[in-house]
Design a protein around this motif. Structure first.
Motif, PDB file in Angstrom:
ATOM      1  N   TYR A  75       0.832  -1.201   0.000  1.00  0.00           N
ATOM      2  CA  TYR A  75       0.000   0.000   0.000  1.00  0.00           C
ATOM      3  C   TYR A  75       0.870   1.256   0.000  1.00  0.00           C
ATOM      4  O   TYR A  75       0.585   2.226  -0.715  1.00  0.00           O
ATOM      5  N   SER A  79       0.871   4.047  -2.901  1.00  0.00           N
ATOM      6  CA  SER A  79       0.529   5.438  -2.584  1.00  0.00           C
ATOM      7  C   SER A  79       1.658   6.386  -2.975  1.00  0.00           C
ATOM      8  O   SER A  79       1.403   7.499  -3.447  1.00  0.00           O
ATOM      9  N   LEU A  83       1.353   9.570  -5.530  1.00  0.00           N
ATOM     10  CA  LEU A  83       1.464  10.882  -4.894  1.00  0.00           C
ATOM     11  C   LEU A  83       1.561  12.014  -5.898  1.00  0.00           C
ATOM     12  O   LEU A  83       0.793  12.981  -5.857  1.00  0.00           O
ATOM     13  N   SER A 204      -7.502  11.303   1.373  1.00  0.00           N
ATOM     14  CA  SER A 204      -7.264  10.461   0.198  1.00  0.00           C
ATOM     15  C   SER A 204      -6.741   9.080   0.558  1.00  0.00           C
ATOM     16  O   SER A 204      -6.765   8.167  -0.264  1.00  0.00           O
ATOM     17  N   MET A 206      -3.580   8.959   1.678  1.00  0.00           N
ATOM     18  CA  MET A 206      -2.155   9.109   1.421  1.00  0.00           C
ATOM     19  C   MET A 206      -1.336   8.911   2.694  1.00  0.00           C
ATOM     20  O   MET A 206      -0.288   8.253   2.682  1.00  0.00           O
ATOM     21  N   VAL A 230      -6.435   7.861  -3.987  1.00  0.00           N
ATOM     22  CA  VAL A 230      -5.387   6.923  -3.553  1.00  0.00           C
ATOM     23  C   VAL A 230      -5.977   5.630  -3.014  1.00  0.00           C
ATOM     24  O   VAL A 230      -5.585   4.537  -3.420  1.00  0.00           O
ATOM     25  N   GLN A 231      -6.936   5.744  -2.089  1.00  0.00           N
ATOM     26  CA  GLN A 231      -7.456   4.557  -1.414  1.00  0.00           C
ATOM     27  C   GLN A 231      -8.034   3.541  -2.384  1.00  0.00           C
ATOM     28  O   GLN A 231      -7.713   2.346  -2.317  1.00  0.00           O
ATOM     29  N   ALA A 234      -5.402   1.864  -4.719  1.00  0.00           N
ATOM     30  CA  ALA A 234      -4.562   0.963  -3.929  1.00  0.00           C
ATOM     31  C   ALA A 234      -5.317  -0.314  -3.577  1.00  0.00           C
ATOM     32  O   ALA A 234      -4.766  -1.425  -3.644  1.00  0.00           O
TER      33      ALA A 234
END
Length: 280
Positions: A75, A79, A83, A204, A206, A230-231, A234
């Motif tokens: 993860y 991430s 970014l 997010s 992050m 992001v979540q 991922a």
């Protein structure tokens, strides 16, 4: 200068133009070799620091947030890859738009026979494509040499992940475009950008997976557009969402992308009725 601006509709056959804008943005960012190298090294170093921290935490608390230790480390690297690609920190086209507000060139942009929002979206997609390779794939490659990163074996998972990343970039663009449009009233959106940076980093996923957020905070974070940045990508990479759940996640991203682009369009039309231009 105070005036009434009428936006001209985009001409037909502009798909080729937007593709050229995206390619131009890709080439533009590829020319900043020293900055790209420095950024890639920075992403890699932070990936090592955060991965080591997460590994220690998950060894102490196995199964935290629904991830095992290897998934938690994976993860982190995903991430880190997202970014800059998704511009969680902001930036990209925002810097160009802000400069054009300050110089007064924004008035010229609005009179061009090409869609203002579409132009900057194409530019941002080109930027994201370059950063996905340079500051996304390269740090991930280094991370796989040191940590037990769990890479998907199914090509379909990779395809779904890349579609999710594309939607994440569009969602991020929609949010940043709305922030940039505040420049029509504030003439400098830096303050709003700073607030958005903090909110984006937190919601997010992050800083931490939002599955670790307690109670109502976690429920709120899951439905906000920031989680699409992001979540969700991922989780799709880690195959935490498969089948119908994966389709629902993509639909969630698509819904927010459409809603934010529509909101940006509405605010843009409202803002450009009367524009105060500084500089020029």
């Amino acid at each position: 200068m105070l005036g009434t601006l009428q936006l001209k509709p985009p001409e037909r056959g502009t798909a080729g133009l937007y593709l050229a804008v995206a390619r131009g943005a890709f080439r533009r960012y590829s020319t900043y070799r020293a900055a790209t190298l420095a950024g890639t090294v920075t992403n890699t170093v932070f990936g090592f620091i955060l991965a080591s921290t997460f590994l220690a935490l998950w060894r102490a608390r196995p199964g935290l947030g629904g991830y095992d230790a290897d998934q938690a480390v994976t993860y982190i690297w995903v991430s880190q890859a997202l970014l800059v690609t998704v511009a969680v920190w902001g930036g990209g086209f925002q810097d160009d738009v802000q400069d054009r507000f300050r110089s007064g060139d924004i008035a010229v942009d609005l009179y061009r026979p090409v869609d203002f929002q579409g132009w900057w979206l194409a530019s941002d997609l080109g930027r994201a494509g370059f950063h996905l390779v340079s500051r996304g794939a390269l740090p991930m490659l280094v991370g796989t040499l040191i940590f037990d990163i769990r890479l998907p074996a199914d090509p379909l998972v990779w395809a779904v992940f890349l579609v999710s990343v594309l939607l994440a970039v569009v969602v991020s663009f929609g949010l940043r475009f709305l922030v940039s449009l505040t420049g029509f009233w504030l003439h400098d959106s830096e303050g709003v950008r700073s607030v958005m940076l903090v909110v984006s980093m937190f919601f997010s996923g992050m800083l931490l997976p939002i599955t670790l957020f307690p109670g109502l905070l976690g429920a709120l974070a899951a439905v906000l557009p920031f989680s699409a940045m992001v979540q969700i990508p991922a989780d799709l990479f880690l195959q935490h969402r498969t089948g119908a759940a994966a389709a629902g996640a993509l639909a969630f991203q698509l819904g927010w992308a459409v809603a934010l682009l529509a909101a940006g369009r509405a605010v843009q039309l409202f803002a450009t009725r009367k524009v105060v231009v500084q500089g020029g």
